[in-house]
Design a protein around this motif. Structure first.
Motif, mmCIF file in Angstrom:
data_model
loop_
_atom_site.group_PDB
_atom_site.id
_atom_site.type_symbol
_atom_site.label_atom_id
_atom_site.label_comp_id
_atom_site.label_asym_id
_atom_site.label_seq_id
_atom_site.Cartn_x
_atom_site.Cartn_y
_atom_site.Cartn_z
ATOM 1 N N THR A 87 12.755 15.197 -40.787
ATOM 2 C CA THR A 87 11.563 14.130 -40.799
ATOM 3 C C THR A 87 10.512 14.533 -39.753
ATOM 4 O O THR A 87 9.229 14.698 -40.187
ATOM 5 C CB THR A 87 12.001 12.675 -40.591
ATOM 6 N N ILE A 88 10.919 15.079 -38.773
ATOM 7 C CA ILE A 88 10.115 15.655 -37.705
ATOM 8 C C ILE A 88 9.311 16.703 -38.412
ATOM 9 O O ILE A 88 8.046 17.024 -37.932
ATOM 10 C CB ILE A 88 10.929 16.152 -36.361
ATOM 11 N N ARG B 283 3.907 27.337 -36.343
ATOM 12 C CA ARG B 283 3.904 26.966 -34.906
ATOM 13 C C ARG B 283 4.026 25.404 -34.653
ATOM 14 O O ARG B 283 4.572 25.059 -33.804
ATOM 15 C CB ARG B 283 2.605 27.362 -34.606
ATOM 16 N N GLU B 284 3.347 24.545 -35.294
ATOM 17 C CA GLU B 284 3.466 23.125 -35.233
ATOM 18 C C GLU B 284 5.061 22.627 -35.690
ATOM 19 O O GLU B 284 5.370 21.739 -34.730
ATOM 20 C CB GLU B 284 2.800 22.561 -36.303
ATOM 21 N N VAL B 285 5.719 23.316 -36.400
ATOM 22 C CA VAL B 285 7.366 22.741 -36.658
ATOM 23 C C VAL B 285 7.994 23.318 -35.423
ATOM 24 O O VAL B 285 8.731 22.480 -34.814
ATOM 25 C CB VAL B 285 7.769 23.445 -37.877
ATOM 26 N N GLN C 23 6.930 20.736 -32.426
ATOM 27 C CA GLN C 23 7.206 19.485 -32.548
ATOM 28 C C GLN C 23 9.076 19.302 -32.156
ATOM 29 O O GLN C 23 9.356 18.473 -31.681
ATOM 30 C CB GLN C 23 7.048 18.992 -33.981
ATOM 31 N N ALA C 24 9.575 20.491 -32.677
ATOM 32 C CA ALA C 24 11.092 20.581 -32.567
ATOM 33 C C ALA C 24 11.504 20.604 -31.141
ATOM 34 O O ALA C 24 12.073 19.854 -30.676
ATOM 35 C CB ALA C 24 11.637 21.744 -33.166
ATOM 36 N N ILE D 60 14.673 19.879 -29.538
ATOM 37 C CA ILE D 60 15.625 20.932 -30.417
ATOM 38 C C ILE D 60 15.654 22.339 -30.251
ATOM 39 O O ILE D 60 14.121 22.722 -30.250
ATOM 40 C CB ILE D 60 14.943 20.201 -31.915
ATOM 41 N N GLU D 61 16.588 23.025 -30.064
ATOM 42 C CA GLU D 61 16.203 24.485 -30.023
ATOM 43 C C GLU D 61 15.779 25.270 -31.539
ATOM 44 O O GLU D 61 16.609 24.943 -32.301
ATOM 45 C CB GLU D 61 17.613 25.033 -29.526
ATOM 46 N N VAL D 62 15.159 26.053 -31.429
ATOM 47 C CA VAL D 62 14.760 26.584 -32.708
ATOM 48 C C VAL D 62 15.413 27.893 -32.630
ATOM 49 O O VAL D 62 15.356 28.888 -31.515
ATOM 50 C CB VAL D 62 13.360 27.216 -32.548
ATOM 51 N N LYS D 63 16.591 27.910 -33.425
ATOM 52 C CA LYS D 63 17.393 29.116 -33.219
ATOM 53 C C LYS D 63 16.679 30.233 -33.820
ATOM 54 O O LYS D 63 17.260 31.447 -33.195
ATOM 55 C CB LYS D 63 18.637 28.915 -34.485
#
Length: 117
Positions: free
Chosen positions: A8-9, A53-55, A58-59, A64-67
């Motif tokens: 959703t985010i 970049r926005e995803v 926001q994460a 939330i860690e971007v793997k």
């Protein structure tokens, strides 16, 4: 945070950068790779990068860690791995060529509104 909240985010982040044709695939019964695939497109390389970049931003703002993020420099197909949710952000030409919706045709397609509701 569960994968449904996470997708959703990500969908809201894509929408904020005016991504086109946002589709969410429920991958739980189809793949061990992720719970959801989010697929969208931008009309040019700069927009594709802005969406990715926005995803990512926001994460990270939601803890939330971007793997992993792949393909950012060329901006034809950027993959953002959010551990349970994989975002595929395409340039419009590549979206139709790779056609992930058809490739993963066994996965249920969920409307963005259905995820948020």
């Amino acid at each position: 945070m569960d994968s449904k909240e996470l997708v959703t985010i990500a969908a809201k982040a894509c929408d904020e950068k005016r991504a086109n044709d946002i589709v969410v695939l429920d991958m739980a019964d189809v793949s061990l790779v992720a719970d959801y695939f989010l697929i969208c497109e931008g009309s040019n390389e700069r927009q594709v990068q802005a969406i990715a970049r926005e995803v990512k931003e926001q994460a990270e703002e939601n803890g939330i860690e971007v793997k992993r993020m792949e393909g950012f420099d060329k901006a034809r197909w950027i993959l953002v791995d959010l551990n349970g949710v994989v975002c595929h952000i395409f340039h419009k030409d590549e979206r139709h060529y790779y056609n992930l919706e058809r490739l993963w045709g066994d996965a249920a397609s969920i409307s963005v509104e259905g995820i948020q509701g």
